[in-house]
Scaffold this active site. Structure first.
Site, PDB file in Angstrom:
ATOM      1  N   SER A  32       0.835  -1.197   0.000  1.00 49.54           N
ATOM      2  CA  SER A  32       0.000   0.000   0.000  1.00 49.54           C
ATOM      3  C   SER A  32       0.880   1.262   0.000  1.00 49.54           C
ATOM      4  O   SER A  32       1.689   1.444  -0.914  1.00 49.54           O
ATOM      5  CB  SER A  32      -0.959  -0.045   1.195  1.00 49.54           C
ATOM      6  OG  SER A  32      -1.980   0.905   1.058  1.00 49.54           O
ATOM      7  N   ASP A  67      -9.989  -4.102  -4.531  1.00 48.43           N
ATOM      8  CA  ASP A  67      -9.125  -3.056  -3.982  1.00 48.43           C
ATOM      9  C   ASP A  67      -9.186  -1.839  -4.898  1.00 48.43           C
ATOM     10  O   ASP A  67      -8.914  -1.955  -6.100  1.00 48.43           O
ATOM     11  CB  ASP A  67      -7.682  -3.570  -3.896  1.00 48.43           C
ATOM     12  CG  ASP A  67      -6.719  -2.586  -3.267  1.00 48.43           C
ATOM     13  OD1 ASP A  67      -7.119  -1.445  -2.960  1.00 48.43           O
ATOM     14  OD2 ASP A  67      -5.544  -2.944  -3.081  1.00 48.43           O
ATOM     15  N   HIS A  91      -7.816  -5.352  -0.307  1.00 47.28           N
ATOM     16  CA  HIS A  91      -6.684  -4.551   0.157  1.00 47.28           C
ATOM     17  C   HIS A  91      -6.266  -4.999   1.559  1.00 47.28           C
ATOM     18  O   HIS A  91      -7.100  -5.384   2.378  1.00 47.28           O
ATOM     19  CB  HIS A  91      -7.078  -3.071   0.183  1.00 47.28           C
ATOM     20  CG  HIS A  91      -5.932  -2.147   0.420  1.00 47.28           C
ATOM     21  ND1 HIS A  91      -5.026  -1.824  -0.560  1.00 47.28           N
ATOM     22  CD2 HIS A  91      -5.540  -1.481   1.534  1.00 47.28           C
ATOM     23  CE1 HIS A  91      -4.115  -1.000  -0.064  1.00 47.28           C
ATOM     24  NE2 HIS A  91      -4.404  -0.778   1.209  1.00 47.28           N
TER      25      HIS A  91
END
Length: 311
Positions: A160, A253, A283
């Protein structure tokens, strides 16, 4: 969607409906961090226990910062090394939230992992985290003998926001002859592209919501900064000459399109990049190891690719 993940999301949605949370802006950042830490630690208790974890300090941009060195069982005095940056939108996450994930990478890839606890926004706005990530990676090269890293086989990675940091560091170091990264491991990276992708438009969660993304952007405060290009890795990012990459995305995601597009841009620039998507996952899935067997399987597959890349 993976049924185990869906059950978790349904349970969380029911809890949120019964007791709604105030907007993120109404909460102190430390409270949000504590909640995230508690949730992710609870979901990742069964990572390999035979990995040695040693807390230490590494160089940050403005002084020492915490880090954790993971050494797999049976490792020789020197192994390949992965410098790893946790996710959390540059504002949350720490060594504890991603401890299980780092243990898996170390154990399954057979390499040492140096997890870096870079400074977080909003207390430390952009580019503090990026500066720390770069400084810590340089430190890993310069102290490779002390931490058991083979300096010719050092990768940088993150998930991320941490994937953004890893990609940014790869660009920053591409012309440094003394510190040649061997690989970049970008797990559902936040690229912050030039224009809003279709997946960012279409998906509001699960896990990563539009409100959370907006809060992370506000905390980071990169917009309009002279060095904003270090975080906004859109079409102007000079990716040619960066190390080979693995880019992993998840089907559920909002960041999946920008990860896919970044892998394509790397390949177009002559950088060997593999893109793998897990269409049934969400995610943050790497740090949900206890939620679904699919996470363990993905972790093993990712680590195997990392191991092969580092030789």
């Amino acid at each position: 969607m993976d049924p185990h993940i869906k059950a978790m999301i349904d349970e969380q949605a029911a809890a949120a409906a019964a007791q709604p949370m105030p907007p993120l802006d109404a909460l102190p950042p430390e409270m949000i961090r504590a909640g995230y830490r508690m949730q992710r630690q609870a979901q990742n208790q069964n990572a390999p226990k035979d990995v040695e974890a040693r807390d230490l300090e590494v160089a940050g941009a403005e002084g020492p910062i915490p880090a954790r060195l993971y050494t797999p069982a049976g490792a020789g005095p020197v192994t390949p090394g992965l410098v790893y940056f946790h996710g959390g939108g540059f504002a949350i996450g720490d060594l504890e939230t991603h401890d299980g994930h780092c243990r898996r990478m170390a154990a399954y890839a057979g390499c040492r992992v140096l997890a870096v606890d870079y400074r977080l926004a909003p207390e430390h706005p952009f580019p503090a985290g990026h500066d720390d990530a770069l400084a810590a990676t340089k430190w890993a090269f310069d102290h490779a003998a002390e931490i058991g890293f083979d300096p010719t086989r050092i990768a940088v990675g993150g998930c991320s926001a941490g994937g953004n940091l890893a990609a940014s560091v790869s660009i920053d170091l591409k012309n440094d002859p003394a510190r040649r990264l061997a690989f970049q491991l970008l797990l559902y990276p936040g690229i912050w592209p030039d224009e809003e992708t279709q997946s960012r438009k279409d998906l509001d969660g699960p896990v990563l919501t539009k409100a959370a993304i907006a809060w992370f952007d506000k905390c980071l405060a990169a917009a309009g900064h002279p060095q904003a290009h270090r975080a906004n890795l859109g079409s102007k990012a000079e990716v040619a000459g960066t190390p080979p990459a693995l880019v992993v995305t998840a089907g559920y995601d909002p960041l999946k399109d920008e990860g896919r597009d970044y892998a394509a841009r790397l390949n177009a620039a002559g950088v060997k990049a593999e893109h793998v998507e897990y269409p049934n996952l969400v995610h943050d899935f790497y740090i949900m190891g206890d939620v679904s067997p699919a996470v363990e399987a993905a972790a093993r597959e990712t680590a195997a690719k990392l191991k092969a890349a580092l030789g």
